[in-house]
Design an enzyme around this catalytic site. Structure first.
Site, short mmCIF file in Angstrom:
data_model
loop_
_atom_site.label_atom_id
_atom_site.label_comp_id
_atom_site.label_asym_id
_atom_site.label_seq_id
_atom_site.Cartn_x
_atom_site.Cartn_y
_atom_site.Cartn_z
CB SER A 97 2.37 11.60 -7.52
OG SER A 97 2.68 11.50 -6.10
CD GLU A 115 6.11 10.28 2.74
OE1 GLU A 115 5.43 10.18 1.88
OE2 GLU A 115 6.25 9.62 3.83
N GLY A 141 -1.26 12.98 6.11
CA GLY A 141 -2.00 13.54 5.02
C GLY A 141 -3.43 13.28 5.13
CG ASP A 161 -0.06 6.91 -4.20
OD1 ASP A 161 -0.63 5.88 -4.20
OD2 ASP A 161 1.04 7.11 -4.71
N1 SAM Z 1 2.42 9.47 -4.21
C1 SAM Z 1 3.78 8.92 -4.54
C2 SAM Z 1 3.88 8.82 -5.94
O1 SAM Z 1 3.06 8.48 -6.77
O2 SAM Z 1 4.94 9.05 -6.60
C3 SAM Z 1 3.84 7.76 -3.77
C4 SAM Z 1 3.47 7.42 -2.41
S1 SAM Z 1 3.69 5.85 -1.65
C5 SAM Z 1 2.50 5.00 -2.39
C6 SAM Z 1 2.84 6.33 -0.09
C7 SAM Z 1 3.66 7.28 0.91
O3 SAM Z 1 2.64 7.65 1.82
C8 SAM Z 1 4.93 6.75 1.45
O4 SAM Z 1 5.83 7.65 1.30
C9 SAM Z 1 4.53 6.71 3.03
O5 SAM Z 1 5.78 7.03 3.66
C10 SAM Z 1 3.34 7.73 3.09
N2 SAM Z 1 2.41 7.54 4.25
C11 SAM Z 1 1.93 6.56 4.65
N3 SAM Z 1 1.00 6.92 5.56
C12 SAM Z 1 0.86 8.49 5.28
C13 SAM Z 1 0.01 9.14 6.07
N4 SAM Z 1 -0.93 8.93 6.98
N5 SAM Z 1 0.23 10.55 5.57
C14 SAM Z 1 1.05 11.01 5.07
N6 SAM Z 1 2.01 10.04 4.15
C15 SAM Z 1 2.09 8.69 4.58
#
Ligand code: SAM
Length: 281
Positions: A97, A115, A141, A161
């Site tokens: 994304s 992230e 996030g 996401d």
């Molecule tokens: N949005 C990305 C895309 O579409 O290319 C994919 C994101 S992936 C589904 C979710 C990400 O959120 C992971 O890299 C994970 O490490 C991170 N993550 C998990 N909990 C989080 C939080 N509370 N705040 C920020 N990042 C977090």
């Protein structure tokens, strides 16, 4: 300790749905000259190698971007997505994304990427080294979103996401959107969620919470590639859009006419697009 790594899932059917919606939303924002901000609360690494050990282990991209790239469609959004993603796909890569957003933003737009994973944020920083107007935050996030609102300029979109590794994520989505929306009523919020096996699906409470927010419109888009399993597995995914732009629902409907059969051979594949709330209708 977070263990989810998007490299195992990059380019799967859920990414195709999410990133097509993201592309339409960003293209709408770019139709006006005024600058906008793109906020990604769970950014991941930004760019993925489909030949990596992670991607090869699951090969989920085969039922996602590999199939989508073979589709012959006149749909303008699918064509745009194929053209953009195709540049990476030829090199066995897939744009996450943040990368898609960067490609769709103009010189005067800006990106706020959050992230929380210690290694994944380093990967994101390495992939986005020296990029203009990109701000990378190593932080949670959910709380970061509220802290950044209202953004300047106050025109733009948020992609939320989460990995939903923690059951609390479903609750935090609603809480953070509620708080952020209060500070930034004009923003568009796009929330991805998994459609899981009957024994594990926790999305309904989140959808109920989002539909009760004091906003005009909440749209729910779902795409599934097979029947819902009883015990385990993700059979589809959804996107909730709060404050979608004009005609977004119609544009998504036209995508959903072709996506299930393009991404799956299962007779149980399907899609729907429904208003969870619409005070304009
Ligand atoms: N949005 C990305 C895309 O579409 O290319 C994919 C994101 S992936 C589904 C979710 C990400 O959120 C992971 O890299 C994970 O490490 C991170 N993550 C998990 N909990 C989080 C939080 N509370 N705040 C920020 N990042 C977090």
């Amino acid at each position: 300790m977070l263990s989810y790594r998007h490299g195992y899932h990059a380019g799967n059917h859920a990414d195709v749905l999410k990133h097509l919606c993201q592309l339409i939303l960003l293209e709408k924002l770019a139709q006006k000259d005024k600058p906008f901000v793109y906020i990604d609360t769970h950014a991941g690494a930004g760019l993925y190698d489909l030949q990596s050990e992670q991607a090869q282990k699951t090969a989920e991209y085969e039922q996602g971007i590999d199939r989508l790239m073979q589709l012959q469609s006149a749909n303008p959004h699918i064509c745009r997505y194929q053209a953009l993603v195709g540049e990476y796909h030829q090199q066995h890569r897939y744009p996450g994304s943040p990368e898609l957003a960067f490609r769709l933003c103009r010189e005067h737009d800006s990106l706020q990427l959050m992230e929380w994973h210690n290694q994944e944020v380093l990967n994101l920083k390495a992939n986005f080294k020296d990029r203009r107007n990109v701000h990378i935050h190593h932080r949670n996030g959910f709380e970061g979103l509220v802290a950044l609102c209202p953004p300047k300029p106050a025109r733009g979109m948020v992609l939320i996401d989460p990995s939903y590794e923690l059951p609390q994520d479903y609750v935090e989505v609603v809480e953070s959107v509620k708080a952020a929306q209060k500070r930034w009523a004009g923003g568009t919020f796009a929330i991805w969620y998994p459609m899981l096996a009957k024994a594990r699906d926790k999305s309904q409470t989140m959808l109920d919470g989002l539909s009760q927010l004091p906003v005009e419109q909440v749209l729910n888009i779902q795409l599934w590639v097979g029947a819902q399993p009883d015990d385990f597995g993700m059979y589809g995914s959804g996107m909730v859009i709060i404050n979608p732009p004009w005609q977004f629902d119609e544009q998504v409907e036209s995508l959903l006419q072709v996506l299930p059969t393009s991404l799956s051979d299962s007779p149980d594949a399907g899609a729907r697009c429904q208003w969870l709330r619409n005070t304009q209708g």
